[in-house]
Design a protein around this motif. Structure first.
Motif: not given
Length: 410
Positions: A275-283, A295-307
């Protein structure tokens, strides 16, 4: 020759004894020697709820333990909004130690929750720790807090290096939660509750607190009861197995907003998918939400993989219940440690409806790791060390922590 061999053997024994004593002498007092307290909390759908006593004589409130915000508040007796109906509020005129600071405060939590509050100082006791002249909010308006189990927040986040937390005396609304953006304001004289408890005459020397959950059978068939725990004033070494993984907080030079228990996030994988992260990401490690926010793009990528299908009305991703048991792990990397979170921890089933506990945030780079993450571990918040620790509770074996490929439970 025999004398030499005896001397060599004796020397080896002394060296071994010295090495052993060096290993076993603790630099900090362990659980049997510390005065920390382990307080039971109610567990409400991933959230940790406990009791606060405010005023003299004490007035009792059930509040959310939240490391994602800094202001401790309870409802005011002046509050007449929907969330305050049929609830007792703080009565300043009935406390002999109440002081009205004259400040007012408006706060939005970023998920449709907001309060208006008057700022008081009074005696506050939580988990057996009493702080005199503690600053807190008495909410005159509350919106979005619909849980019947609590109304109020124990703010354990939003701190600076000296323990102060930041209020806005101008009355301009501040936003926290999913956005996690708040400019620092002028700090009032009173520090945050956690820091104050260590600085007052309670006798506690370790600026650490932590949370974990346990489950036990109730005796009714296969039903289980989940209970939360709040450890204050040190680390309870009796409740975890293996070692603690410690992660330093983000550098304040790299993050101009409050540090909110944020740690650098270097990698996220969903099974074998990067899951590609933005530079200097934190949690941000937050007990104030049961969700993981990405982030929206990262959340969508995870869920696209499981329909999974996104439902904008509830900000959750719905998924076929038959797929839950076969989902891959969600894998995080922080400061050289790898943390694997199985799908059982970040999915939920209610009847025949299933969804993940991952939702979209408004940030383009930062994650919030709520109860779906933190409740899998004994999570330690170290004010003095400016770090967060994770360890595996003794009765839990689903989530895993690795360093250089080796499990910390070994």
């Amino acid at each position: 020759m025999r004398t030499f061999m005896l001397l060599a053997a004796a020397t080896a024994v002394l060296i071994q004894m010295a090495e052993t004593s060096l290993v076993t002498i603790p630099l900090h007092k362990r659980s049997s020697d510390t005065s920390f307290k382990n307080t039971d909390l109610n567990y409400d759908d991933g959230l940790l709820v406990g009791t606060a006593l405010v005023g003299n004589p004490p007035q009792q409130f059930e509040i959310l333990f939240d490391t994602g915000s800094g202001l401790t508040w309870v409802p005011s007796s002046e509050c007449k909004s929907g969330n305050c109906k049929n609830r007792e509020g703080y009565k300043a005129d009935q406390s002999s130690t109440s002081v009205n600071t004259g400040q007012t405060y408006k706060l939005s939590y970023g998920q449709g929750q907001c309060i208006d509050a008057k700022i008081y100082k009074d005696t506050v006791s939580i988990g057996g720790f009493t702080v005199i002249d503690q600053q807190f909010g008495a909410a005159t308006r509350v919106s979005g807090f619909d849980k019947p189990s609590f109304l109020g927040v124990f703010g354990l986040g939003d701190f600076s290096s000296n323990g102060d937390y930041y209020l806005n005396a101008t009355g301009k609304p501040n936003t926290i939660g999913s956005q996690e953006i708040r400019r620092r304001q002028t700090a009032p004289g009173s520090a945050s509750y956690a820091s104050n408890a260590f600085m007052t005459n309670n006798g506690y020397t370790s600026p650490q607190f932590g949370t974990y959950v346990t489950s036990a059978p109730t005796g009714f068939g296969k039903r289980w009861h989940t209970k939360g725990h709040f450890v204050f004033g040190g680390v309870d070494h009796s409740v975890y197995k293996g070692k603690i993984a410690y992660f330093p907080l983000v550098d304040s030079c790299d993050d101009q907003s409050s540090r909110f228990w944020k740690i650098p996030l270097t990698c996220v994988k969903f099974g074998d998918t990067d899951i590609k992260l933005h530079p200097n990401s934190n949690a941000a490690i937050s007990t104030g939400t049961s969700f993981l926010s990405a982030p929206i793009k990262q959340a969508d990528k995870i869920h696209d993989a499981i329909d999974a299908q996104y439902d904008p009305s509830s900000n959750v991703y719905k998924i076929d219940c038959d797929k839950i048991d076969d989902l891959p792990d969600l894998i995080f990397t922080f400061s050289g440690y790898t943390v694997k979170l199985p799908s059982s921890e970040w999915t939920t089933r209610k009847g025949d409806q299933c969804n993940t506990l991952i939702r979209r945030s408004s940030s383009d780079k930062n994650w919030i790791l709520g109860g779906a993450f933190s409740n899998s571990f004994y999570t330690i918040f170290d004010l003095g060390g400016e770090r967060v620790g994770l360890a595996i509770p003794k009765d839990q074996c689903k989530a895993k922590i690795y360093k250089h490929g080796h499990s910390l439970e070994d």
